[in-house]
Design an enzyme around this catalytic site. Structure first.
Site, short mmCIF file in Angstrom:
data_model
loop_
_atom_site.label_atom_id
_atom_site.label_comp_id
_atom_site.label_asym_id
_atom_site.label_seq_id
_atom_site.Cartn_x
_atom_site.Cartn_y
_atom_site.Cartn_z
N ASP A 140 -3.19 -8.34 -0.30
CA ASP A 140 -4.60 -8.46 0.08
C ASP A 140 -5.34 -7.15 -0.18
O ASP A 140 -5.01 -6.11 0.40
CB ASP A 140 -4.74 -8.84 1.56
CG ASP A 140 -4.21 -10.23 1.85
OD1 ASP A 140 -4.65 -11.17 1.19
OD2 ASP A 140 -3.36 -10.37 2.74
N ASP A 151 1.27 -4.12 -2.35
CA ASP A 151 0.53 -4.84 -1.33
C ASP A 151 -0.26 -5.96 -2.02
O ASP A 151 -0.52 -5.88 -3.23
CB ASP A 151 -0.43 -3.88 -0.62
CG ASP A 151 -1.42 -4.60 0.28
OD1 ASP A 151 -0.97 -5.27 1.22
OD2 ASP A 151 -2.63 -4.50 0.01
N ASP A 203 -4.08 -0.62 -0.80
CA ASP A 203 -5.50 -0.28 -0.66
C ASP A 203 -5.85 0.24 0.72
O ASP A 203 -6.99 0.62 0.95
CB ASP A 203 -6.36 -1.52 -0.95
CG ASP A 203 -6.21 -2.57 0.14
OD1 ASP A 203 -5.08 -3.08 0.34
OD2 ASP A 203 -7.21 -2.88 0.81
#
Length: 331
Positions: A17, A15, A213
């Site tokens: 961001d 991922d 995250d």
């Protein structure tokens, strides 16, 4: 030397961001960790729910931050959304685009015709994040959706992590159209499968690892796709949310940052350990021991999830346990 977590996988799905960067700033440790992944010759895919930029711009941004990245290593939700539409619509069908020029370009790339107004009689609506989205864009899409057009969203992330903090994401705009139309879109990005399936297929991988995250997108996407997952605590999701997570978004590993890729997999795996004693008694999750706070978190998750999960009542049994729960911000 012990096998690392990376040694167990032939592809790492990163991922972006909150995992690799926050806006224009790299997450601490990301540069060294990803360079080492490339040095070890594991395949990499940068998998982003953000549909606002084409793959070559995303790769350029990553290279500008010092990361090794090629366009074909970037998988975006815009690509996945356009792919979904191309499978569902005849070539040349009109698609009303709510989003960036990059999203419109992906629609055109798969042989469909991007439009911006309801008067152009769209057959479908595709919606992705753009800082330029205005009320009139939503109004045009609202009319099309109410008129029966198919609707695909690149993602439904409610927020977007930036260097300034969390800002409204595509999901916030999708929610506005859901409220106005009473309908819900098909979704291309995480936690749905299309984006991750596309990324894994592009690398011809047999043992991928999803790293992110966010429990509700990155980890849930991995769980839904059957891919092992690593949660890094560098972005949106917290230790408190992890402990309370339901089965649809429970990672296999949790770590402070991407450095865990180059450590033995057992060190980040969610499991009990001898340094921390965790029990469930009288509807309370009791903790005692000493050592690494993240080891305590992994042990807490292992025991609590095995007991059924939910929102626990924590009971530290000694001063060390109390300090660790404060560091983890678990109450």
């Amino acid at each position: 030397m012990s096998r690392t977590l990376l040694d167990e996988h032939d592809l790492v799905l990163f991922d972006l961001d909150g995992t690799v960067y926050r806006g224009s700033e790299l997450v601490p440790g990301a540069l060294e960790a990803i360079r080492q992944v490339k040095h070890d010759r594991a395949a990499v895919r940068y998998v982003t729910n953000n549909a606002s930029k084409p793959d070559h711009e995303v790769a350029g941004h990553l290279r500008g931050l010092g990361l090794p990245a090629a366009s074909d290593e970037v998988s975006t939700s815009a690509q996945a959304a356009a792919g979904m539409l191309s499978e569902a619509l005849p070539g040349g069908s009109r698609v009303l685009v709510v989003g960036s020029p990059a999203l419109a370009a992906e629609v055109e790339h798969v042989g469909l015709r991007p439009v911006r107004e309801y008067a152009q009689q769209p057959d479908a609506v595709v919606q992705g994040h753009s800082t330029e989205t205005a009320w009139w864009n939503l109004a045009e899409a609202c009319l099309a959706i109410r008129g029966g057009a198919a609707w695909v969203a690149s993602n439904t992330d409610r927020t977007l992590p930036t260097e300034r903090g969390e800002l409204p994401g595509n999901g916030a705009m999708v929610a506005a159209l859901q409220a106005a139309t009473g309908r819900s879109p098909a979704v291309a990005g995480k936690p749905e499968r299309p984006l991750l399936d596309r990324a894994v297929a592009s690398a011809a991988a047999s043992a991928p690892l999803m790293v992110g995250d966010r429990l509700d997108t990155d980890i849930a996407g991995g769980v839904r796709t059957g891919i092992p997952t690593l949660l890094v605590l560098t972005g949106v999701s917290t230790a408190q949310e992890l402990l309370s997570a339901d089965t649809s978004m429970r990672p296999d590993h949790v770590a402070a940052d991407l450095g865990a890729l180059h450590l033995p997999g057992a060190e980040s795996r969610i499991q009990e350990n001898s340094a921390w004693q965790v029990t469930v008694e009288d509807d309370r999750l009791r903790l005692s021991g000493s050592g690494d706070p993240l080891a305590a978190l992994r042990a807490l998750c292992a025991v609590w999830w095995a007991a059924g999960g939910g929102s626990p009542v924590l009971q530290p049994e000694d001063a060390d346990a109390e300090q660790v729960l404060e560091k983890l911000n678990i109450r």
